[in-house]
Design a protein around this motif. Structure first.
Motif, PDB file in Angstrom:
ATOM      1  N   ILE A 163       0.872  -1.169   0.000  1.00 41.10           N
ATOM      2  CA  ILE A 163       0.000   0.000   0.000  1.00 41.10           C
ATOM      3  C   ILE A 163       0.912   1.223   0.000  1.00 41.10           C
ATOM      4  O   ILE A 163       1.847   1.307   0.788  1.00 41.10           O
ATOM      5  CB  ILE A 163      -0.971  -0.005   1.207  1.00 41.10           C
ATOM      6  CG1 ILE A 163      -1.860   1.223   1.192  1.00 41.10           C
ATOM      7  CG2 ILE A 163      -0.252  -0.152   2.509  1.00 41.10           C
ATOM      8  CD1 ILE A 163      -3.003   1.170   2.195  1.00 41.10           C
ATOM      9  N   LYS A 164       0.675   2.120  -0.950  1.00 44.16           N
ATOM     10  CA  LYS A 164       1.474   3.344  -1.058  1.00 44.16           C
ATOM     11  C   LYS A 164       0.593   4.522  -0.672  1.00 44.16           C
ATOM     12  O   LYS A 164      -0.503   4.698  -1.202  1.00 44.16           O
ATOM     13  CB  LYS A 164       1.991   3.520  -2.478  1.00 44.16           C
ATOM     14  CG  LYS A 164       2.829   4.767  -2.666  1.00 44.16           C
ATOM     15  CD  LYS A 164       3.541   4.820  -4.008  1.00 44.16           C
ATOM     16  CE  LYS A 164       2.585   4.803  -5.147  1.00 44.16           C
ATOM     17  NZ  LYS A 164       3.207   4.967  -6.453  1.00 44.16           N
ATOM     18  N   ILE A 165       1.079   5.315   0.266  1.00 46.42           N
ATOM     19  CA  ILE A 165       0.347   6.483   0.754  1.00 46.42           C
ATOM     20  C   ILE A 165       1.183   7.709   0.428  1.00 46.42           C
ATOM     21  O   ILE A 165       2.352   7.784   0.791  1.00 46.42           O
ATOM     22  CB  ILE A 165       0.089   6.374   2.266  1.00 46.42           C
ATOM     23  CG1 ILE A 165      -0.749   5.124   2.561  1.00 46.42           C
ATOM     24  CG2 ILE A 165      -0.597   7.636   2.786  1.00 46.42           C
ATOM     25  CD1 ILE A 165      -0.898   4.810   4.023  1.00 46.42           C
ATOM     26  N   VAL A 166       0.579   8.643  -0.285  1.00 46.09           N
ATOM     27  CA  VAL A 166       1.277   9.872  -0.655  1.00 46.09           C
ATOM     28  C   VAL A 166       0.688  11.027   0.147  1.00 46.09           C
ATOM     29  O   VAL A 166      -0.507  11.313   0.064  1.00 46.09           O
ATOM     30  CB  VAL A 166       1.153  10.160  -2.169  1.00 46.09           C
ATOM     31  CG1 VAL A 166       1.846  11.472  -2.524  1.00 46.09           C
ATOM     32  CG2 VAL A 166       1.729   9.012  -2.981  1.00 46.09           C
ATOM     33  N   THR A 167       1.552  11.661   0.941  1.00 41.54           N
ATOM     34  CA  THR A 167       1.194  12.891   1.658  1.00 41.54           C
ATOM     35  C   THR A 167       2.164  13.943   1.138  1.00 41.54           C
ATOM     36  O   THR A 167       2.251  14.109  -0.064  1.00 41.54           O
ATOM     37  CB  THR A 167       1.312  12.703   3.188  1.00 41.54           C
ATOM     38  OG1 THR A 167       2.644  12.311   3.500  1.00 41.54           O
ATOM     39  CG2 THR A 167       0.352  11.648   3.695  1.00 41.54           C
ATOM     40  N   ASP A 168       2.894  14.599   2.005  1.00 43.34           N
ATOM     41  CA  ASP A 168       3.969  15.471   1.542  1.00 43.34           C
ATOM     42  C   ASP A 168       5.161  14.621   1.095  1.00 43.34           C
ATOM     43  O   ASP A 168       6.046  15.095   0.409  1.00 43.34           O
ATOM     44  CB  ASP A 168       4.385  16.457   2.641  1.00 43.34           C
ATOM     45  CG  ASP A 168       4.749  15.759   3.940  1.00 43.34           C
ATOM     46  OD1 ASP A 168       4.326  14.600   4.129  1.00 43.34           O
ATOM     47  OD2 ASP A 168       5.448  16.370   4.764  1.00 43.34           O
ATOM     48  N   GLN A 169       5.194  13.338   1.473  1.00 43.44           N
ATOM     49  CA  GLN A 169       6.179  12.351   1.031  1.00 43.44           C
ATOM     50  C   GLN A 169       5.440  11.109   0.564  1.00 43.44           C
ATOM     51  O   GLN A 169       4.233  10.988   0.743  1.00 43.44           O
ATOM     52  CB  GLN A 169       7.102  11.904   2.153  1.00 43.44           C
ATOM     53  CG  GLN A 169       7.666  12.889   3.050  1.00 43.44           C
ATOM     54  CD  GLN A 169       8.554  12.189   4.092  1.00 43.44           C
ATOM     55  OE1 GLN A 169       9.104  11.129   3.882  1.00 43.44           O
ATOM     56  NE2 GLN A 169       8.673  12.804   5.233  1.00 43.44           N
ATOM     57  N   GLU A 170       6.196  10.188  -0.002  1.00 43.97           N
ATOM     58  CA  GLU A 170       5.616   8.921  -0.435  1.00 43.97           C
ATOM     59  C   GLU A 170       6.051   7.822   0.526  1.00 43.97           C
ATOM     60  O   GLU A 170       7.228   7.682   0.825  1.00 43.97           O
ATOM     61  CB  GLU A 170       6.101   8.605  -1.847  1.00 43.97           C
ATOM     62  CG  GLU A 170       5.454   7.403  -2.453  1.00 43.97           C
ATOM     63  CD  GLU A 170       5.888   7.209  -3.888  1.00 43.97           C
ATOM     64  OE1 GLU A 170       6.613   6.236  -4.154  1.00 43.97           O
ATOM     65  OE2 GLU A 170       5.525   8.047  -4.732  1.00 43.97           O
ATOM     66  N   TYR A 171       5.097   7.032   1.006  1.00 43.18           N
ATOM     67  CA  TYR A 171       5.357   5.927   1.923  1.00 43.18           C
ATOM     68  C   TYR A 171       4.844   4.649   1.279  1.00 43.18           C
ATOM     69  O   TYR A 171       3.747   4.633   0.720  1.00 43.18           O
ATOM     70  CB  TYR A 171       4.626   6.125   3.252  1.00 43.18           C
ATOM     71  CG  TYR A 171       4.998   7.382   3.990  1.00 43.18           C
ATOM     72  CD1 TYR A 171       6.033   7.391   4.920  1.00 43.18           C
ATOM     73  CD2 TYR A 171       4.295   8.576   3.773  1.00 43.18           C
ATOM     74  CE1 TYR A 171       6.371   8.542   5.601  1.00 43.18           C
ATOM     75  CE2 TYR A 171       4.632   9.734   4.450  1.00 43.18           C
ATOM     76  CZ  TYR A 171       5.668   9.707   5.360  1.00 43.18           C
ATOM     77  OH  TYR A 171       5.995  10.850   6.042  1.00 43.18           O
ATOM     78  N   LYS A 172       5.637   3.575   1.383  1.00 47.04           N
ATOM     79  CA  LYS A 172       5.202   2.285   0.866  1.00 47.04           C
ATOM     80  C   LYS A 172       5.349   1.255   1.976  1.00 47.04           C
ATOM     81  O   LYS A 172       6.405   1.122   2.582  1.00 47.04           O
ATOM     82  CB  LYS A 172       6.031   1.873  -0.337  1.00 47.04           C
ATOM     83  CG  LYS A 172       5.481   0.653  -1.051  1.00 47.04           C
ATOM     84  CD  LYS A 172       6.363   0.216  -2.199  1.00 47.04           C
ATOM     85  CE  LYS A 172       6.201   1.107  -3.379  1.00 47.04           C
ATOM     86  NZ  LYS A 172       6.930   0.595  -4.560  1.00 47.04           N
ATOM     87  N   PHE A 173       4.265   0.529   2.229  1.00 50.48           N
ATOM     88  CA  PHE A 173       4.238  -0.485   3.269  1.00 50.48           C
ATOM     89  C   PHE A 173       3.850  -1.822   2.638  1.00 50.48           C
ATOM     90  O   PHE A 173       2.822  -1.919   1.982  1.00 50.48           O
ATOM     91  CB  PHE A 173       3.229  -0.122   4.359  1.00 50.48           C
ATOM     92  CG  PHE A 173       3.507   1.206   5.011  1.00 50.48           C
ATOM     93  CD1 PHE A 173       4.443   1.310   6.023  1.00 50.48           C
ATOM     94  CD2 PHE A 173       2.832   2.344   4.593  1.00 50.48           C
ATOM     95  CE1 PHE A 173       4.705   2.535   6.615  1.00 50.48           C
ATOM     96  CE2 PHE A 173       3.085   3.570   5.179  1.00 50.48           C
ATOM     97  CZ  PHE A 173       4.025   3.670   6.192  1.00 50.48           C
ATOM     98  N   TYR A 174       4.670  -2.831   2.849  1.00 49.58           N
ATOM     99  CA  TYR A 174       4.412  -4.163   2.296  1.00 49.58           C
ATOM    100  C   TYR A 174       3.519  -4.944   3.245  1.00 49.58           C
ATOM    101  O   TYR A 174       3.691  -4.893   4.459  1.00 49.58           O
ATOM    102  CB  TYR A 174       5.731  -4.895   2.066  1.00 49.58           C
ATOM    103  CG  TYR A 174       6.557  -4.233   1.002  1.00 49.58           C
ATOM    104  CD1 TYR A 174       6.369  -4.540  -0.339  1.00 49.58           C
ATOM    105  CD2 TYR A 174       7.510  -3.279   1.329  1.00 49.58           C
ATOM    106  CE1 TYR A 174       7.114  -3.919  -1.316  1.00 49.58           C
ATOM    107  CE2 TYR A 174       8.256  -2.658   0.354  1.00 49.58           C
ATOM    108  CZ  TYR A 174       8.062  -2.978  -0.967  1.00 49.58           C
ATOM    109  OH  TYR A 174       8.792  -2.354  -1.939  1.00 49.58           O
ATOM    110  N   CYS A 175       2.583  -5.665   2.665  1.00 46.56           N
ATOM    111  CA  CYS A 175       1.576  -6.391   3.442  1.00 46.56           C
ATOM    112  C   CYS A 175       1.472  -7.829   2.940  1.00 46.56           C
ATOM    113  O   CYS A 175       0.396  -8.290   2.563  1.00 46.56           O
ATOM    114  CB  CYS A 175       0.225  -5.699   3.319  1.00 46.56           C
ATOM    115  SG  CYS A 175       0.245  -3.957   3.678  1.00 46.56           S
TER     116      CYS A 175
END
Length: 187
Positions: free
Chosen positions: A134-146
């Motif tokens: 799941i990739k969440i974009v705010t002021d940065q990009e975060y990717k979390f593997y599930c």
């Protein structure tokens, strides 16, 4: 709603792939060794220590729980030494992207069908088939593997990864799949 990563399931799938590779290598060794079993040395057992450490790092890096609240999303890692909770409010999120199957896009650069098929089968031995993030974009990009969140199969009880998509669309409008978003419908 809590989407819990089943770490044992995730590790079991990787172990199955590695055992398959080990069996193939063993059979080839048996074949090329004149159908004689090679000598086993106790020193091979020392290879288990780095392998078990690698499995622990695998569990810690690629298994995150996802908790969806009315106002935000929370990503939780429960593995000791990797424990961390990251919270995002929907108001600060620009987009959320889910990816759940690398096999649909792998090998698209190969033009010859049999090479594409052979490369995909070889990659299935090396890469986890339960690859999802799941990739969440705010002021940065975060990717979390599930990897430990299960797919929607006939025998999986849930909540499953596809339910995560449905639940997120109820609370947030900028949710999409990577390459197969047209196949998924929000409820």
């Amino acid at each position: 709603m809590i989407f819990q990563s089943k770490i044992n399931f995730s590790i079991a799938t990787v172990l199955t792939q590695h055992v398959s590779c080990l069996l193939i290598v063993s059979m080839l060794t048996f074949l090329f060794n004149g159908f004689e079993l090679p000598a086993f040395h106790y020193q091979y057992l020392f290879l288990l220590i780095p392998y078990l450490a690698a499995m622990y790092f695998y569990a810690g890096l690629f298994n995150h729980d996802v908790v969806v609240h009315e106002t935000g999303i929370e990503i939780v890692n429960r593995v000791p030494l990797f424990k961390k909770t990251t919270k995002f409010e929907f108001a600060s999120i620009q987009s959320i992207t889910l990816r759940h199957d690398w096999t649909e896009t792998f090998g698209t650069n190969f033009r010859i069908p049999w090479i594409k098929s052979a490369a995909k089968e070889l990659a299935l031995l090396l890469f986890p088939w339960d690859y999802k993030w799941i990739k969440i974009v705010t002021d940065q990009e975060y990717k979390f593997y599930c990897f430990g969140i299960e797919y929607d199969c006939y025998d999986n009880e849930g909540p499953v990864f596809e339910d995560l998509f449905s639940d997120l669309t109820k609370h947030y409008s900028h949710v999409k799949w990577t390459s197969i978003q047209k196949n998924m419908k929000s409820e």
